[in-house]
Scaffold this motif. Structure first.
Motif, PDB file in Angstrom:
ATOM      1  N   LYS B 116       0.812  -1.222   0.000  1.00 40.26           N
ATOM      2  CA  LYS B 116       0.000   0.000   0.000  1.00 40.26           C
ATOM      3  C   LYS B 116       0.846   1.274   0.000  1.00 40.26           C
ATOM      4  N   PRO B 117       1.791   1.448   0.941  1.00 34.71           N
ATOM      5  CA  PRO B 117       2.587   2.689   0.905  1.00 34.71           C
ATOM      6  C   PRO B 117       3.606   2.724  -0.239  1.00 34.71           C
ATOM      7  N   MET B 118       4.102   1.563  -0.706  1.00 33.60           N
ATOM      8  CA  MET B 118       5.188   1.567  -1.688  1.00 33.60           C
ATOM      9  C   MET B 118       4.689   1.510  -3.139  1.00 33.60           C
ATOM     10  N   TRP B 119       3.670   0.702  -3.396  1.00 29.23           N
ATOM     11  CA  TRP B 119       3.153   0.586  -4.754  1.00 29.23           C
ATOM     12  C   TRP B 119       1.836   1.332  -4.931  1.00 29.23           C
ATOM     13  N   GLY B 120       1.256   1.738  -3.797  1.00 34.37           N
ATOM     14  CA  GLY B 120      -0.020   2.452  -3.862  1.00 34.37           C
ATOM     15  C   GLY B 120      -1.222   1.537  -3.964  1.00 34.37           C
ATOM     16  N   THR B 121      -1.026   0.245  -3.748  1.00 30.28           N
ATOM     17  CA  THR B 121      -2.180  -0.659  -3.778  1.00 30.28           C
ATOM     18  C   THR B 121      -1.986  -1.797  -2.780  1.00 30.28           C
TER      19      THR B 121
END
Lengths: 125, 252
Positions: B116-121
């Motif tokens: 979630k924080p690194m790839w946005g999902t």
């Protein structure tokens, strides 16, 4: 320690939610698995004793019904052969042996006493 | 080796061996896992790219590594059980399955929390993530197939075949980051040459893998004992053991 105070430790540079979510989920999962394994061991140990008393109860019940049936067949034989006194004494002896074998085989398994019952039944008739 | 291994086909000896090993695995595993986690969370240096978010690695990688190792162990146990007809082998297989399922689940959850924080999902249907999800389903499949049979020897055979067939997924998981375009990064430790990680970060990671392995081992020993108790519920030695241990519980 790389963090200056406890607040920055919990904040994790703004990623606190994700970091603590991960560590929390891991800790809870492992803990649940451990508790499940631990308590099912205890439940199983009590189950072993329940199973043991159940087996004993089944055995006792089977023996009881076997002796009861044997007594009934002996009586039946007696009423059928009421006429002849010689035969009567013979049935009395037979029922005595039937009772004897019943007490002798009380310690044996249910299956064995069942075959014994069939045998004595044949003799009385 | 076979001569040495043979007595452990007897359940009673295996049970007592598990009992002897359990405190070592349990206490050592707990100590190592706490040490590694505290080290990883508070003392390992901050990553220059991902800042503090990278610390998820200290639960994500051990759980992912263990998920594959436990699957291999389970498949080996299934193979031994099928080929040499060793009863205790199937017990080991089914004792390992829930641990593997839990660990795989943790790797997926921590992966989502990292994604979630690194790839946005939270989730993406790419090769690494999907194959890892299939691994979870394989574990669950083995468990439910085993439970579906009343006769446990039969159950062991059926679930064992499934476990062995599922081994095909392991190389797919491992090489998925090379074979397909994926969001997931490549291997860090398990590759040829030097690991691409400074030692201050690598040490707590290796320690945490060791800790997870020891804790999994402890849970395995406990579950193995449970399987033996369940199978030998009417044996005299189990009854004697239950008498003794329950008297101990009541005495406390």
């Amino acid at each position: 320690m790389v963090f200056e105070d406890i607040n920055s430790f919990f904040d994790m540079g703004g990623y606190g939610l994700y970091v603590w979510l991960s560590f929390g989920a891991a800790a809870i999962s492992l803990l649940v698995l451990w508790l499940d394994s631990f308590f099912s061991k205890r439940t199983l140990l009590t189950q072993v004793l329940h199973e043991q008393t159940r087996q004993e109860r089944i055995k006792a019940a089977a023996e009881q019904s076997a002796t009861a049936e044997q007594g009934a067949t002996a009586e039946q034989g007696a009423t059928a052969e009421q006429g002849a006194t010689a035969e009567q004494s013979a049935t009395a002896e037979q029922s005595a042996t039937a009772e004897q074998s019943a007490t002798a085989e009380q310690s044996a398994t249910a299956g064995q006493s069942a075959t014994a019952k069939k045998r004595t039944h044949g003799e009385t008739i | 080796m076979w001569k040495w291994l043979h007595p452990y086909a007897k359940t009673e000896r295996t049970y007592h061996l598990c009992q002897r090993l359990l405190p070592w695995f349990g206490l050592l595993g707990l100590a190592v896992i706490i040490l590694a986690t505290v080290w990883g969370l508070a003392f390992a240096p901050t990553d220059y790219q991902q800042s503090e978010a990278y610390r998820i690695i200290y639960v994500h990688v051990p759980s992912a590594v263990l998920s594959k190792s436990l699957y291999s162990a389970m498949a080996i146990a299934a193979f031994v059980g099928l080929v040499w007809q060793v009863k205790t082998s199937f017990m080991a297989m089914i004792a390992l399955a829930p641990i593997g399922a839990t660990v795989t689940f943790v790797s997926l959850i921590t992966g989502a929390a990292w994604g979630k924080p690194m790839w946005g999902t939270w989730w993406e249907w790419d090769a690494r993530l999907t194959s890892q999800l299939i691994l979870l389903f394989l574990f669950l499949g083995v468990i439910s197939l085993y439970k579906a049979f009343e006769d446990k020897q039969q159950a062991g055979k059926a679930a064992g075949v499934m476990a062995i067939v599922g081994v095909i997924n392991l190389p797919i998981i491992h090489y998925s980051v090379e074979w397909w375009n994926t969001l997931h990064q490549g291997a860090t430790i398990m590759k040829l040459g030097k690991p691409s990680m400074p030692p201050e970060m690598l040490w707590p990671l290796l320690l945490s893998i060791l800790g997870w392995a020891l804790v999994s081992g402890a849970i395995f020993l406990l579950r193995m004992q449970n399987e033996i108790l369940q199978r030998d519920i009417r044996r005299p030695w189990v009854v004697a053991l239950a008498d003794k241990s329950l008297a101990l519980y009541k005495g406390k």
